[in-house]
Design a protein around this motif. Structure first.
Motif, PDB file in Angstrom:
ATOM      1  N   PRO A   1       0.801  -1.235   0.019  1.00  0.00           N
ATOM      2  CA  PRO A   1      -0.151   0.061   0.031  1.00  0.00           C
ATOM      3  C   PRO A   1       0.754   1.135  -0.165  1.00  0.00           C
TER       4      PRO A   1
ATOM      5  N   ASP B   1      -3.796  -4.461   4.249  1.00  0.00           N
ATOM      6  CA  ASP B   1      -4.178  -3.148   3.840  1.00  0.00           C
ATOM      7  C   ASP B   1      -5.106  -3.099   2.603  1.00  0.00           C
ATOM      8  N   TRP B   2      -5.079  -4.102   1.639  1.00  0.00           N
ATOM      9  CA  TRP B   2      -5.664  -3.941   0.569  1.00  0.00           C
ATOM     10  C   TRP B   2      -6.985  -4.770   0.760  1.00  0.00           C
ATOM     11  N   HIS B   3      -6.980  -5.847   1.739  1.00  0.00           N
ATOM     12  CA  HIS B   3      -8.187  -6.493   2.046  1.00  0.00           C
ATOM     13  C   HIS B   3      -9.159  -5.358   2.950  1.00  0.00           C
TER      14      HIS B   3
ATOM     15  N   GLN C   1      -9.215  -2.153   2.286  1.00  0.00           N
ATOM     16  CA  GLN C   1      -9.795  -1.388   1.480  1.00  0.00           C
ATOM     17  C   GLN C   1     -10.931  -1.734   0.605  1.00  0.00           C
ATOM     18  N   GLN C   2     -10.881  -3.272   0.168  1.00  0.00           N
ATOM     19  CA  GLN C   2     -12.064  -3.954  -0.436  1.00  0.00           C
ATOM     20  C   GLN C   2     -12.878  -4.113   0.589  1.00  0.00           C
TER      21      GLN C   2
ATOM     22  N   GLY D   1      -8.826   6.149  -3.324  1.00  0.00           N
ATOM     23  CA  GLY D   1      -8.220   5.287  -3.857  1.00  0.00           C
ATOM     24  C   GLY D   1      -7.575   5.725  -5.107  1.00  0.00           C
TER      25      GLY D   1
ATOM     26  N   TYR E   1      -3.338   5.944  -5.939  1.00  0.00           N
ATOM     27  CA  TYR E   1      -2.635   4.797  -6.743  1.00  0.00           C
ATOM     28  C   TYR E   1      -3.019   5.115  -8.366  1.00  0.00           C
TER      29      TYR E   1
ATOM     30  N   TYR F   1      -4.533   0.171  -8.640  1.00  0.00           N
ATOM     31  CA  TYR F   1      -5.788   0.150  -7.906  1.00  0.00           C
ATOM     32  C   TYR F   1      -6.757  -0.790  -8.460  1.00  0.00           C
TER      33      TYR F   1
ATOM     34  N   ARG G   1      -5.345  -4.512  -7.571  1.00  0.00           N
ATOM     35  CA  ARG G   1      -5.298  -5.046  -6.040  1.00  0.00           C
ATOM     36  C   ARG G   1      -6.822  -4.632  -5.349  1.00  0.00           C
ATOM     37  N   CYS G   2      -7.619  -3.829  -5.670  1.00  0.00           N
ATOM     38  CA  CYS G   2      -8.633  -3.395  -4.961  1.00  0.00           C
ATOM     39  C   CYS G   2     -10.078  -3.709  -6.151  1.00  0.00           C
TER      40      CYS G   2
ATOM     41  N   VAL H   1     -12.966  -6.978  -5.528  1.00  0.00           N
ATOM     42  CA  VAL H   1     -14.472  -6.624  -5.231  1.00  0.00           C
ATOM     43  C   VAL H   1     -15.355  -7.098  -6.238  1.00  0.00           C
TER      44      VAL H   1
END
Length: 284
Positions: A66, A87-89, A91-92, A114, A118, A123, A126-127, A131
């Motif tokens: 991140p 950290d990515w989890h 945000q998700q 986000g 990024y 983004y 990773r995010c 989702v």
């Protein structure tokens, strides 16, 4: 003797690195990981050292770290950090919670943060893509998936419209054969816009014959087809766009049976974008 520093103004630096100006400003103000030069009037300027710095930042982002950890990684590259995936989890999960509450404002705030922090490809991979895959895999998430897709499309379309106002030079025409592939097309369009490319996209309803009509009218230099899995006949119709050889045609997504005339792209979004930029050359 000029008081203007040697280097690149922010729009040129953005085109050179593929990182949009909003993200560059966030990296400076919020995270303190890049410090541009300033003209006497306060305008930002960047030099070749900044180019190398951004390449290093992008490297760590592409490894999954991140943005809040990148400054430390740049200072101590041998150090080990274990909470990047967490950290990515996080945000998700924040996006999923906003979607489950049908909070358009909450989701927009998360997307804004986000996308400012990024590059689009990072983004997305990773995010946003995780989702989307999570919601598509859940048979009970129909209304949540539909609202997320709609709000994300709305956000990306508005950003692309602003971005493309300043784009000049040669034009890339993006096309897809299915609405389910449209979000990734918009992510690619926004990422390429940050690299200075002029990109035109007219929705998922166009057919191959429509692309043939549009291409000379828009004076495109390249065509990029991002295909959702389809029957053999439909795929052949899309592949045939590259038969005349006059305009380079790139193909991503479902590439089964692709002819040699097409430039077949890698699977990862970031790798697709890198290959297109490398193959096509300068956008102007």
């Amino acid at each position: 003797m000029s008081d203007t520093p040697d280097g690149y103004p922010i729009r040129e630096f953005s085109r050179l690195t593929g990182v949009n100006p909003v993200t560059l400003r966030a990296w400076e103000r919020r995270y303190g990981i890049i410090r541009p030069l300033r003209t006497p009037k306060g305008h930002r300027f960047y030099n070749d050292d900044h180019v190398e710095l951004v390449r290093n930042i992008l490297y760590w982002l592409e490894q999954g770290y991140p943005i809040r950890q990148v400054k430390l990684l740049l200072q101590t590259p041998a150090s080990s950090h274990q909470d990047d995936a967490d950290d990515w989890h996080k945000q998700q999960d924040q996006i999923l919670r906003a979607c489950s509450r049908f909070s358009a404002r909450g989701l927009d705030d998360l997307l804004q943060q986000g996308l400012a922090s990024y590059p689009m490809a990072v983004y997305w991979e990773r995010c946003l893509q995780p989702v989307l895959e999570h919601l598509r895999a859940d048979s009970h998430s129909g209304p949540v998936l539909k609202s997320f897709a709609y709000l994300l499309k709305r956000k990306l379309n508005s950003l692309i419209a602003l971005q493309q106002k300043h784009s000049e030079g040669r034009t890339l025409l993006m096309a897809t054969n299915h609405s389910d592939a449209e979000l990734q097309v918009l992510a690619i369009t926004y990422a390429l816009g940050a690299a200075g490319f002029r990109v035109e996209y007219f929705g998922s309803e166009l057919q191959p014959e429509d692309i043939r009509i549009l291409a000379p009218v828009v004076s495109v230099s390249w065509i990029w087809l991002h295909l959702h899995p389809a029957g053999a006949g439909e795929s052949r119709a899309w592949h045939s766009i590259g038969n005349d050889g006059q305009i380079p045609v790139f193909l991503s997504g479902d590439n089964h049976g692709a002819p040699d005339e097409l430039y077949v792209m890698p699977e990862r979004t970031g790798a697709m974008i890198t290959q297109f930029i490398t193959t096509s050359g300068e956008p102007v």
